[in-house]
Design an enzyme around this catalytic site. Structure first.
Site, short mmCIF file in Angstrom:
data_model
loop_
_atom_site.label_atom_id
_atom_site.label_comp_id
_atom_site.label_asym_id
_atom_site.label_seq_id
_atom_site.Cartn_x
_atom_site.Cartn_y
_atom_site.Cartn_z
N GLU A 1 33.75 58.12 -13.30
CA GLU A 1 32.61 58.38 -14.17
C GLU A 1 32.54 57.46 -15.37
O GLU A 1 31.45 57.14 -15.84
CB GLU A 1 32.52 59.86 -14.58
CG GLU A 1 33.68 60.39 -15.34
CD GLU A 1 33.57 61.89 -15.59
OE1 GLU A 1 32.47 62.45 -15.51
OE2 GLU A 1 34.61 62.50 -15.85
N GLU B 1 40.86 65.06 -10.08
CA GLU B 1 40.38 64.93 -11.46
C GLU B 1 40.64 63.51 -11.99
O GLU B 1 39.78 62.93 -12.66
CB GLU B 1 41.05 66.00 -12.33
CG GLU B 1 40.79 65.92 -13.82
CD GLU B 1 39.32 66.06 -14.21
OE1 GLU B 1 38.47 66.37 -13.36
OE2 GLU B 1 39.01 65.83 -15.39
N CYS C 1 18.38 66.34 -21.20
CA CYS C 1 17.61 65.98 -22.39
C CYS C 1 18.12 66.70 -23.64
O CYS C 1 18.58 67.83 -23.57
CB CYS C 1 16.15 66.37 -22.21
SG CYS C 1 15.44 65.74 -20.69
N TRP D 1 16.46 62.49 -20.21
CA TRP D 1 17.23 62.16 -19.02
C TRP D 1 16.25 62.34 -17.86
O TRP D 1 15.89 63.46 -17.52
CB TRP D 1 18.43 63.10 -18.90
CG TRP D 1 19.44 62.69 -17.88
CD1 TRP D 1 20.49 61.85 -18.06
CD2 TRP D 1 19.52 63.15 -16.52
NE1 TRP D 1 21.21 61.74 -16.90
CE2 TRP D 1 20.64 62.52 -15.94
CE3 TRP D 1 18.75 64.02 -15.74
CZ2 TRP D 1 21.01 62.73 -14.62
CZ3 TRP D 1 19.12 64.23 -14.43
CH2 TRP D 1 20.24 63.59 -13.88
N HIS E 1 45.24 60.88 8.31
CA HIS E 1 44.10 61.35 9.09
C HIS E 1 42.83 60.56 8.77
O HIS E 1 41.73 61.02 9.05
CB HIS E 1 43.88 62.85 8.85
CG HIS E 1 45.10 63.64 9.23
ND1 HIS E 1 45.44 63.90 10.53
CD2 HIS E 1 46.08 64.16 8.46
CE1 HIS E 1 46.58 64.58 10.55
NE2 HIS E 1 46.99 64.74 9.30
N ARG F 1 24.82 63.66 -24.83
CA ARG F 1 24.37 64.40 -23.64
C ARG F 1 23.94 63.45 -22.53
O ARG F 1 23.81 63.88 -21.38
CB ARG F 1 23.18 65.30 -24.01
CG ARG F 1 23.57 66.43 -24.94
CD ARG F 1 22.33 67.12 -25.48
NE ARG F 1 21.62 67.86 -24.47
CZ ARG F 1 21.70 69.17 -24.29
NH1 ARG F 1 22.49 69.88 -25.05
NH2 ARG F 1 21.00 69.76 -23.36
N ASN G 1 13.18 70.00 -21.83
CA ASN G 1 14.37 69.76 -21.02
C ASN G 1 14.27 70.69 -19.82
O ASN G 1 14.14 71.90 -20.00
CB ASN G 1 15.63 70.10 -21.84
CG ASN G 1 16.89 70.02 -21.00
OD1 ASN G 1 16.95 69.31 -19.99
ND2 ASN G 1 17.92 70.76 -21.41
N GLY G 2 14.30 70.14 -18.61
CA GLY G 2 14.23 71.01 -17.43
C GLY G 2 13.38 70.39 -16.34
O GLY G 2 13.06 69.20 -16.39
N LYS H 1 25.96 65.29 -20.33
CA LYS H 1 27.10 66.14 -20.69
C LYS H 1 26.92 67.55 -20.16
O LYS H 1 27.86 68.17 -19.70
CB LYS H 1 27.25 66.17 -22.21
CG LYS H 1 28.38 67.04 -22.72
CD LYS H 1 29.72 66.49 -22.30
CE LYS H 1 30.88 67.38 -22.73
NZ LYS H 1 32.12 67.04 -22.00
N LYS I 1 37.70 61.02 -13.27
CA LYS I 1 37.70 60.40 -14.61
C LYS I 1 37.46 58.90 -14.48
O LYS I 1 36.68 58.32 -15.22
CB LYS I 1 39.02 60.65 -15.36
CG LYS I 1 39.23 62.03 -15.87
CD LYS I 1 38.41 62.42 -17.08
CE LYS I 1 37.12 63.07 -16.70
NZ LYS I 1 37.08 64.47 -16.42
C1 F6R Z 1 33.29 65.46 -15.77
C2 F6R Z 1 32.54 66.58 -16.31
C3 F6R Z 1 31.67 67.34 -15.39
C4 F6R Z 1 31.61 68.81 -15.82
C5 F6R Z 1 30.58 69.56 -14.96
C6 F6R Z 1 30.53 71.03 -15.30
O1 F6R Z 1 34.11 64.87 -16.72
O2 F6R Z 1 32.59 66.86 -17.48
O3 F6R Z 1 32.07 67.20 -14.07
O4 F6R Z 1 32.87 69.37 -15.66
O5 F6R Z 1 29.31 69.00 -15.18
O6 F6R Z 1 30.23 71.23 -16.64
P1 F6R Z 1 30.57 72.58 -17.37
O7 F6R Z 1 32.05 72.70 -17.41
O8 F6R Z 1 29.96 72.46 -18.72
O9 F6R Z 1 29.96 73.67 -16.55
#
Ligand code: F6R
Length: 608
Positions: free
Chosen positions: A488, A481, A2, A74, A504, A27, A100-101, A603, A485
């Site tokens: 997501e 990674e 949020c 959220w 395997h 976010r 938020n929480g 985010k 990408k």
């Molecule tokens: C993916 C992404 C997330 C963050 C994860 C940790 O693109 O951004 O997987 O890497 O939520 O976030 P931080 O780095 O802020 O602890």
């Protein structure tokens, strides 16, 4: 998670709130709302879905006032409906709350209120906070102090009361809140991007603190009610960095910012001759470094991938055994802690709840605690004894790009620093430092590659429902990674695998035309990787590869090579990930998806 914005001043508050919420959209959210304080009333607007729905409501039902709060939700407790959107109010409608929480004692609190005859109008835990505040007496700040002991869990809350026009009260336990200190106006926000365009002077609230914010001042108290004195600090980010700057999406802008972000991160930790690493100011004492025997890296998501790469580098350069854990797992296992252990929390936001909990546990267990973080002043920054700032600047796109590459670079620099503290430096250090300074040029070269080259790969991945990303050794985390990408932002299923594991199990997935993306730059295991690629190709896979343009053997196997310049083997992850970021971006754009705010994602994951 949020987003929260609160304002007290002399401007009409609705545009201020909407502007703040727009800056918090990144976010991730599913509904939005605001409360505006009138002469002796609170007016509330709430809307499901995107912020434009709330804007539409605000246009149809203009509200006036100079104090208010706004929220992007959220969903946690309760579906993302208008009734569950914030602000939530108490039974009298005199107190409005945004949050938020997650309250962990949601069920008993809800039961208690219902048994007392309180009629609840939502499924949210937030409404319970509003109701509890409504049942207390006195000014809002005092009510908050009385309610705090009743709240179990994580919360960042901003509340307003009809009886106190010109006052916003903020309190937190877990998720962050920051007070922006302006001239004859003050603000509260879940992160600085919402307020940076109005002020760069901020006060970060600590857990358990309550801020009573008025236009002419901010009063801070701890949970016992004692006054806390803390001067604002001045941020070194400027507002321009949270604008798109002509790019179609933040993600694309941030991919293109990588050369500068890497350059700045390397420079920040070089000594004045630029031929050595300067650890001064990081916060390690010589005594602590001498005791070190082991390293644990804890993180989530993309940051966890950076840790997987760093394990290779730290072990090779320092000789210190290095373990990597998901923070969400680490915090619930019993890692072997002690004062010979360095625990590094790697986090872009510095606010990820699991990473913070893992770090706290490590500190309590006597480990030396460090963070590699992108936000100065964030919770991980304040928690860690030693800290490295990645100089990526604000990252707005939900899919992390420049934060990842700067994490990699920071962790390499940290490895060099630890190596030097252990008296291990030799010619390799000088080579790496020179190569690190050339790295931005290598990334620039990739960014200037003809975009048409990405066409075939984009089409293949956009059409397929599944794909595999393969790599070996230090490049295996880059396969993870790259797959993350794609998942997501394009919602296409992709799995990252170490190529040696194909036989395997996963090779069973391969059919005619199945896309396999290989991270195939020149490492000691490239020949092995090429062998694995031959095996999938023999079963019909269409292979895309990231490799040097003249890479021996790769062109013969791959339908498409996305070229990267040759760099030192330990730096290859930094260049190899860039074409994968671009590929994922292109697929999402091709599919017409919301690149910067992918569905269901937030985010900054400030709750568990
Ligand atoms: C993916 C992404 C997330 C963050 C994860 C940790 O693109 O951004 O997987 O890497 O939520 O976030 P931080 O780095 O802020 O602890």
């Amino acid at each position: 998670m949020c987003g929260i914005i609160g304002y007290v001043g002399s401007d009409e508050v609705v545009p201020v709130i909407l502007d703040g919420l727009r800056r918090l959209e990144y976010r991730g959210y599913d509904s939005a709302g605001m409360a505006v304080l009138g002469a002796d009333s609170i007016q509330i607007l709430r809307a499901e879905g995107k912020l434009r729905n709330l804007e539409q409501l605000a246009y149809q039902r203009p509200l006036h006032g100079t104090t208010g709060v706004g929220h992007t939700r959220w969903a946690t407790h309760g579906a993302p409906t208008q009734a569950n959107a914030h602000p939530q109010v108490d039974a009298s409608g005199g107190i409005a709350v945004v949050h938020n929480g997650i309250l962990e004692n949601y069920a008993p609190l809800r039961r208690e209120l219902l048994e007392d005859g309180v009629e609840l109008s939502s499924d949210t835990d937030t409404e319970l906070i509003a109701q509890l505040l409504g049942r207390e007496t006195g000014p809002l700040g005092e009510r908050v102090l009385k309610v705090l002991p009743r709240l179990v869990g994580q919360y960042a809350v901003v509340a307003v009361s009809r009886r106190e026009p010109g006052t916003v009260v903020a309190f937190r336990q877990g998720p962050p809140l920051v007070v922006g200190v302006g001239t004859a106006e003050n603000m509260v926000a879940s992160d600085v991007t919402a307020i940076l365009h109005r002020t760069r002077r901020v006060i970060y609230l600590e857990n358990g603190e309550v801020a009573v914010v008025r236009a002419d001042g901010v009063e801070l108290r701890d949970r016992s009610g004692a006054l806390v004195e803390r001067s604002p600090e001045t941020l070194d980010w400027d507002a321009g960095r949270v604008e798109k700057g002509g790019y179609r999406h933040f993600m694309l802008k941030e991919i293109f910012e990588q050369p500068d972000a890497i350059r700045n991160t390397v420079r920040a930790y070089l000594d004045s001759s630029r031929s050595g690493v300067n650890l001064d100011g990081l916060g390690f004492s010589g005594e602590q470094l001498a005791r070190l025997r082991r390293i644990h890296l804890v993180a989530c998501g993309t940051s966890w991938h950076a840790c997987l790469v760093a394990k290779f580098i730290l072990e090779e350069l320092t000789g210190l055994p290095t373990d990597v854990d998901y923070a969400s797992e680490y915090r619930y296992r019993e890692p072997l802690l002690g004062d010979d252990l360095l625990v590094i929390g790697v986090t872009q936001s510095g606010e990820t709840a699991d990473t913070l909990a893992a770090m706290e546990m490590a500190r309590e267990g006597g480990a030396l605690l460090a963070t590699v973080c992108n936000v100065r002043g964030s919770s991980s920054w304040r928690l860690a004894g030693a800290r490295m700032l990645t100089q990526a600047g604000p990252e707005i796109g939900v899919a992390s790009t420049k934060a990842f590459t700067t994490q990699l670079v920071a962790l390499i620099v940290l490895a060099l620093a630890l190596r030097s503290s252990r008296g291990l430096s030799d010619g390799l250090d000088r080579t790496l430092l020179t190569e690190l300074q050339r790295l931005p040029l290598a990334v620039e070269e990739i960014l200037h590659t003809d975009r048409a080259l990405y066409r075939l790969g984009t089409e293949m991945l956009a059409e397929a429902t599944d794909s595999l990303y393969l790599g070996r050794g230090i490049l295996y985390p880059i396969a993870l990674e790259g797959a993350l990408k794609l998942k997501e932002i394009s919602y296409r299923h992709a799995e990252g695998y170490p190529a040696g594991e194909m036989k395997h199990g996963p090779i069973a997935l391969v059919t005619e035309g199945f896309p396999v993306v290989a991270v195939a730059t020149a490492t000691a295991t490239r020949e092995k990787l090429l062998g694995n690629l031959m095996e999938v190709k023999a079963r019909g896979a269409a292979v895309l590869a990231v490799a040097e343009a003249d890479a021996d053997g790769v062109r013969q196997i791959a339908a498409l090579v996305l070229p990267v310049p040759a760099v030192h083997r330990l730096l290859q992850p930094v260049v190899a990930v860039v074409p994968l970021q671009l590929l994922a971006y292109n697929v999402a754009v091709e599919l017409g998806l919301d690149v910067d705010q992918p569905r269901n994602l937030a985010k900054s994951v400030t709750v568990e």
